[in-house]
Design an enzyme around this catalytic site. Sequence first.
Site, PDB file in Angstrom:
ATOM      1  N   HIS A  69     -10.189  18.225  80.629  1.00  0.00           N
ATOM      2  CA  HIS A  69     -11.716  18.548  80.953  1.00  0.00           C
ATOM      3  C   HIS A  69     -11.992  17.621  82.854  1.00  0.00           C
ATOM      4  CE1 HIS A  69     -10.086  14.408  80.306  1.00  0.00           C
ATOM      5  NE2 HIS A  69     -10.432  14.622  79.292  1.00  0.00           N
ATOM      6  N   GLU A  70     -13.110  17.035  83.055  1.00  0.00           N
ATOM      7  CA  GLU A  70     -13.237  16.658  84.088  1.00  0.00           C
ATOM      8  C   GLU A  70     -12.868  15.418  84.383  1.00  0.00           C
ATOM      9  OE1 GLU A  70     -14.200  17.486  87.691  1.00  0.00           O
ATOM     10  OE2 GLU A  70     -14.886  18.880  86.384  1.00  0.00           O
TER      11      GLU A  70
ATOM     12  N   HIS B  93      -9.246  14.919  83.445  1.00  0.00           N
ATOM     13  CA  HIS B  93      -7.706  15.988  84.100  1.00  0.00           C
ATOM     14  C   HIS B  93      -7.959  16.129  84.680  1.00  0.00           C
ATOM     15  CE1 HIS B  93      -7.488  16.433  79.507  1.00  0.00           C
ATOM     16  NE2 HIS B  93      -6.321  15.682  79.473  1.00  0.00           N
TER      17      HIS B  93
ATOM     18  N   LYS C 259      -8.391   6.010  81.393  1.00  0.00           N
ATOM     19  CA  LYS C 259      -9.320   6.386  79.695  1.00  0.00           C
ATOM     20  C   LYS C 259      -7.740   5.197  78.628  1.00  0.00           C
ATOM     21  CE  LYS C 259     -10.465   8.116  76.086  1.00  0.00           C
ATOM     22  NZ  LYS C 259     -10.350   9.035  75.673  1.00  0.00           N
ATOM     23  N   ASP C 260      -7.010   5.899  78.876  1.00  0.00           N
ATOM     24  CA  ASP C 260      -5.817   5.317  77.712  1.00  0.00           C
ATOM     25  C   ASP C 260      -5.288   3.512  78.794  1.00  0.00           C
ATOM     26  OD1 ASP C 260      -3.576   3.948  76.377  1.00  0.00           O
ATOM     27  OD2 ASP C 260      -3.278   6.211  75.093  1.00  0.00           O
TER      28      ASP C 260
ATOM     29  N   SER D  55     -12.821  13.342  76.974  1.00  0.00           N
ATOM     30  CA  SER D  55     -11.270  13.207  76.173  1.00  0.00           C
ATOM     31  C   SER D  55     -11.522  14.666  75.127  1.00  0.00           C
ATOM     32  CB  SER D  55     -11.484  12.243  74.946  1.00  0.00           C
ATOM     33  OG  SER D  55     -10.208  12.369  73.756  1.00  0.00           O
ATOM     34  N   SER D  56     -10.085  15.202  75.427  1.00  0.00           N
ATOM     35  CA  SER D  56     -10.107  16.754  74.591  1.00  0.00           C
ATOM     36  C   SER D  56     -10.206  16.125  73.111  1.00  0.00           C
ATOM     37  CB  SER D  56      -7.795  16.466  74.199  1.00  0.00           C
ATOM     38  OG  SER D  56      -7.881  16.682  76.311  1.00  0.00           O
TER      39      SER D  56
END
Length: 292
Positions: free
Chosen positions: A34-35, A37, A149-150, A185-186
């Site tokens: 996704h964007e 990444h 994000k993590d 998020s995936s």
Amino acid sequence: MRMIKSIKELREALCGERNKNKTIGLVPTMGFLHEGHMSLVDRAKQTCDIVVMSIFVNPIQFGPNEDLASYPRDLERDTALASARGVDYLFTPSVSEMYPTVNKTTVTVSDVTESLCGASRPGHFDGVATVVTKLFNIVQPAYAFFGMKDAQQVAIIMQMVDDLNMPVTIVPCPIVREKDGLALSSRNVYLNEEQRRQALVLSRAINEAKDAYAGGEKSAEALKELIVSVISHSPLADIDYVEIRNYPSLTEAAIISGQEVLIALAVRFGNTRLIDNTVLSPVKEEAACFAQ
């Protein structure tokens, strides 16, 4: 873009790039891009001559009751996205390529792994640290790019790199969000329409905590109570944790003063567990106020 599945082939290709004095950057992913990444790829292209993206759903970081089998995968789509964004090498090894025998060596980072997602997902970060170490050894990048994000994962990887003197610079990159605030998020694909709508409470709770902090609230407990109160208005939200920790040490914070602090949360909507966070930077903010 060159697609490679073999460790030996990738090493040989990158050896040739290093012989040309090319700087290599690594973007490790589990795919279903996704964007968020893609923003890592953009940063890598700004920093490095050669960008390697890995796509590997790492089985040893999933617990026995987690979503390894159902984790979203679409290699054809991912390949098109990576190529269009300018990735030079796409490394897509099989599980048997990465783990040809039963793994007898595991990389464990203590202390920073024991709270937040580490408490909820025992063994998860051992799997992360082990596969990232393997990727670093295979690619030998000068830089590696990880999304905030993590944020706990970023702290763990930075600790591991420092402790083991790994010759790679870790580049943390900002969270990318949908226009309505949901962190990309995936796993967002798992959400049904109502869960997706109610999941917006995560960014809303974080923003209310940031506003309260900007308004003078420095008590970590008070900010946690505010976040829990906001999330509790969503009937589908099942809170795993809401934590406020010093960053990147992840030690407990009581009063927010003088160092960066992570507001982190994990919440389930049905079977889907979402994480979100923000980092408060008191030193920078206080310095800016003083300068004014």
